[in-house]
Design a protein around this motif. Structure first.
Motif, PDB file in Angstrom:
ATOM      1  N   ALA A  17      10.296  11.095  -3.613  1.00 22.29           N
ATOM      2  CA  ALA A  17      10.008  12.013  -2.495  1.00 22.29           C
ATOM      3  C   ALA A  17       9.539  11.217  -1.274  1.00 22.29           C
ATOM      4  N   ARG A  18       9.944  11.681  -0.078  1.00 23.77           N
ATOM      5  CA  ARG A  18       9.537  11.025   1.168  1.00 23.77           C
ATOM      6  C   ARG A  18       8.206  11.608   1.651  1.00 23.77           C
ATOM      7  N   LYS A  19       7.236  10.747   1.911  1.00 30.58           N
ATOM      8  CA  LYS A  19       5.913  11.184   2.375  1.00 30.58           C
ATOM      9  C   LYS A  19       5.557  10.445   3.672  1.00 30.58           C
ATOM     10  N   LEU A  20       5.043  11.191   4.645  1.00 29.59           N
ATOM     11  CA  LEU A  20       4.634  10.555   5.901  1.00 29.59           C
ATOM     12  C   LEU A  20       3.244   9.947   5.730  1.00 29.59           C
ATOM     13  N   ARG A  21       3.128   8.661   6.032  1.00 26.40           N
ATOM     14  CA  ARG A  21       1.852   7.952   5.903  1.00 26.40           C
ATOM     15  C   ARG A  21       1.466   7.305   7.220  1.00 26.40           C
ATOM     16  N   HIS A  22       0.176   7.036   7.358  1.00 24.97           N
ATOM     17  CA  HIS A  22      -0.315   6.224   8.480  1.00 24.97           C
ATOM     18  C   HIS A  22      -0.803   4.931   7.846  1.00 24.97           C
ATOM     19  N   VAL A  23      -0.176   3.788   8.212  1.00 24.39           N
ATOM     20  CA  VAL A  23      -0.572   2.517   7.613  1.00 24.39           C
ATOM     21  C   VAL A  23      -1.367   1.696   8.618  1.00 24.39           C
ATOM     22  N   PHE A  24      -2.345   0.968   8.078  1.00 25.54           N
ATOM     23  CA  PHE A  24      -3.249   0.165   8.906  1.00 25.54           C
ATOM     24  C   PHE A  24      -3.261  -1.269   8.384  1.00 25.54           C
ATOM     25  N   LEU A  25      -2.934  -2.214   9.258  1.00 26.45           N
ATOM     26  CA  LEU A  25      -3.015  -3.626   8.892  1.00 26.45           C
ATOM     27  C   LEU A  25      -4.283  -4.201   9.517  1.00 26.45           C
ATOM     28  N   PHE A  26      -5.207  -4.610   8.650  1.00 23.56           N
ATOM     29  CA  PHE A  26      -6.446  -5.236   9.104  1.00 23.56           C
ATOM     30  C   PHE A  26      -6.321  -6.756   8.942  1.00 23.56           C
ATOM     31  N   SER A 124      15.343  10.561   8.138  1.00 27.52           N
ATOM     32  CA  SER A 124      16.331   9.611   8.679  1.00 27.52           C
ATOM     33  C   SER A 124      16.211   8.159   8.187  1.00 27.52           C
ATOM     34  N   PRO A 125      14.996   7.581   7.983  1.00 21.64           N
ATOM     35  CA  PRO A 125      14.952   6.160   7.612  1.00 21.64           C
ATOM     36  C   PRO A 125      15.567   5.912   6.228  1.00 21.64           C
ATOM     37  N   ASN A 126      16.275   4.784   6.082  1.00 19.88           N
ATOM     38  CA  ASN A 126      16.854   4.481   4.767  1.00 19.88           C
ATOM     39  C   ASN A 126      16.844   2.987   4.440  1.00 19.88           C
ATOM     40  N   MET A 127      16.074   2.199   5.211  1.00 17.85           N
ATOM     41  CA  MET A 127      15.990   0.760   4.989  1.00 17.85           C
ATOM     42  C   MET A 127      14.683   0.453   4.263  1.00 17.85           C
ATOM     43  N   ALA A 128      14.762  -0.179   3.098  1.00 18.94           N
ATOM     44  CA  ALA A 128      13.560  -0.394   2.287  1.00 18.94           C
ATOM     45  C   ALA A 128      12.690  -1.517   2.837  1.00 18.94           C
ATOM     46  N   PHE A 129      11.386  -1.246   2.881  1.00 14.91           N
ATOM     47  CA  PHE A 129      10.385  -2.265   3.210  1.00 14.91           C
ATOM     48  C   PHE A 129       9.380  -2.221   2.062  1.00 14.91           C
ATOM     49  N   ARG A 130       9.490  -3.203   1.163  1.00 14.78           N
ATOM     50  CA  ARG A 130       8.666  -3.181  -0.045  1.00 14.78           C
ATOM     51  C   ARG A 130       7.505  -4.170   0.056  1.00 14.78           C
ATOM     52  N   VAL A 131       6.362  -3.732  -0.453  1.00 14.39           N
ATOM     53  CA  VAL A 131       5.222  -4.648  -0.592  1.00 14.39           C
ATOM     54  C   VAL A 131       4.743  -4.556  -2.037  1.00 14.39           C
ATOM     55  N   HIS A 132       4.240  -5.690  -2.552  1.00 12.07           N
ATOM     56  CA  HIS A 132       3.790  -5.746  -3.940  1.00 12.07           C
ATOM     57  C   HIS A 132       2.377  -6.305  -3.993  1.00 12.07           C
ATOM     58  N   ASN A 133       1.590  -5.836  -4.963  1.00 14.44           N
ATOM     59  CA  ASN A 133       0.268  -6.440  -5.154  1.00 14.44           C
ATOM     60  C   ASN A 133       0.356  -7.485  -6.264  1.00 14.44           C
ATOM     61  N   PHE A 141       8.327   1.557   1.494  1.00 16.25           N
ATOM     62  CA  PHE A 141       8.404   2.335   2.736  1.00 16.25           C
ATOM     63  C   PHE A 141       9.859   2.382   3.171  1.00 16.25           C
ATOM     64  N   LEU A 142      10.215   3.420   3.899  1.00 13.63           N
ATOM     65  CA  LEU A 142      11.561   3.532   4.449  1.00 13.63           C
ATOM     66  C   LEU A 142      11.460   3.419   5.966  1.00 13.63           C
ATOM     67  N   ILE A 143      12.227   2.485   6.526  1.00 11.62           N
ATOM     68  CA  ILE A 143      12.194   2.202   7.958  1.00 11.62           C
ATOM     69  C   ILE A 143      13.608   2.358   8.496  1.00 11.62           C
ATOM     70  N   SER A 144      13.728   2.796   9.733  1.00 13.47           N
ATOM     71  CA  SER A 144      15.080   2.980  10.295  1.00 13.47           C
ATOM     72  C   SER A 144      15.521   1.772  11.110  1.00 13.47           C
ATOM     73  N   SER A 145      14.595   0.832  11.359  1.00 11.57           N
ATOM     74  CA  SER A 145      14.886  -0.295  12.248  1.00 11.57           C
ATOM     75  C   SER A 145      14.577  -1.628  11.581  1.00 11.57           C
ATOM     76  N   ASP A 146      15.575  -2.522  11.537  1.00  9.87           N
ATOM     77  CA  ASP A 146      15.353  -3.856  10.981  1.00  9.87           C
ATOM     78  C   ASP A 146      14.416  -4.660  11.884  1.00  9.87           C
ATOM     79  N   TYR A 147      14.410  -4.337  13.170  1.00 12.83           N
ATOM     80  CA  TYR A 147      13.523  -4.984  14.151  1.00 12.83           C
ATOM     81  C   TYR A 147      12.062  -4.731  13.738  1.00 12.83           C
TER      82      TYR A 147
END
Length: 314
Positions: A17-26, A124-133, A141-147
């Motif tokens: 399922a697609r969920k809208l998140r707010h991500v914070f990079l500290f 609309s986004p369909n480009m995977a941006f994966r992070v692992h611990n 995450f799904l992103i629409s822009s490779d930039y």
């Protein structure tokens, strides 16, 4: 001295399922939060979904047997239908404004517009941006822009050079950090038309002719191509791609593209190295990817539409 480096709205893929998140990079961690439903009279609040200390974050999963989830794609026809609906509602709002109808009608239409635009941003986004611990747990995450995906990776990697220690936050510390996100956030609104001020530029509509001429400054012979992205309905989409110019340090594509603008304000160009040797491919997000060699962007405002020709170099 933890400081916020970057924050943004992203779509997370959770159990299909697609969920809208707010991500914070500290400066020392990456935090994914969900905006709580706002109660009248109460301040906006966040609920932390997960966090990863930067010392433990990687873009490649060490466990190759991990089944990467398939991304549920939304058919283009469905997305086009949403865009048509959005355009129709915008036209209705303009008509109502001109006719000086009651604000209730306009408010109702604006609510409808907000719902449709939010849905489009989610679907609309369909480009995977994966992070692992470090325990091998993956988040997608799904992103629409490779930039944008490249920007996130660059800024995280840069910050990781200063982070050597792993740590864990107590529930109280995590709650305090999540609460502070409300004050620290730099991106306050989902990028919807509805959130723009009336005097803000609505962007350009129509067709933009772009000629991708050449590139210089490469240090070794490569197979190179470019892609073009523009923002459309609040998110970026890939609109064009040049042919691959093989075995060169100075590619001369000289290719012309006609790009449709739908409320666009920014044109982005990305240059990639096409890798035909499968053993040398960059492996990220569990996919084989061509390497981004350079990128840049240009604002496409009303001043551009008044010129017949505009030459830009990066």
């Amino acid at each position: 001295h933890r400081q916020l480096i970057k924050d943004s709205f992203l779509v997370e893929l959770v159990e299909g399922a697609r969920k809208l998140r707010h991500v914070f990079l500290f400066t020392d961690l990456f935090l994914c939060a969900k905006m709580k439903k706002q109660v009248a009279g109460k301040n906006q609040q966040y609920d932390c979904k997960w966090y990863i200390p930067l010392a433990d974050l990687s873009f490649q999963n060490l466990d190759e047997s991990d089944n990467t989830p398939t991304i549920p794609l939304v058919p283009d026809e469905e997305l086009d239908t949403m865009k048509i609906k959005i355009s129709q509602i915008k036209n209705e709002i303009q008509r109502e404004k001109k006719a000086n109808k009651g604000s209730k009608v306009i408010e109702r239409l604006k609510k409808k517009l907000s719902e449709q635009e939010s849905l489009l941003l989610l679907m609309s986004p369909n480009m995977a941006f994966r992070v692992h611990n470090r325990h091998g747990k993956s988040y997608v995450f799904l992103i629409s822009s490779d930039y944008e995906r490249a920007e996130w990776r660059e800024i995280i990697r840069e910050q990781q050079k200063k982070c050597f220690k792993s740590f864990s936050l107590t529930s109280v510390e995590l709650q305090m950090l999540t609460n502070s996100c409300v004050k620290l956030q730099t991106v306050h609104n989902i990028p919807l038309t509805i959130n723009k001020e009336d005097d803000e530029s609505p962007g350009l509509y129509g067709f933009l002719n772009v000629i991708v001429h050449s590139a210089t400054g490469f240090k070794q012979i490569s197979n190179l191509y470019c892609t073009l992205e523009v923002d459309s309905f609040g998110y970026f989409v890939n609109k064009a791609k040049t042919r691959v110019y093989r075995d060169t340090m100075e590619p001369n594509w000289n290719e012309e593209f006609e790009i449709e603008l739908e409320g666009s304000q920014t044109l982005r160009i990305l240059c990639y190295e096409k890798c035909y040797n499968k053993t040398k491919l960059t492996k990220e997000d569990a996919e084989v990817t061509d390497k981004i060699m350079g990128k840049g962007q240009i604002q496409v405002g009303p001043s551009l539409s008044s010129k017949d020709y505009c030459k830009t170099s990066y």
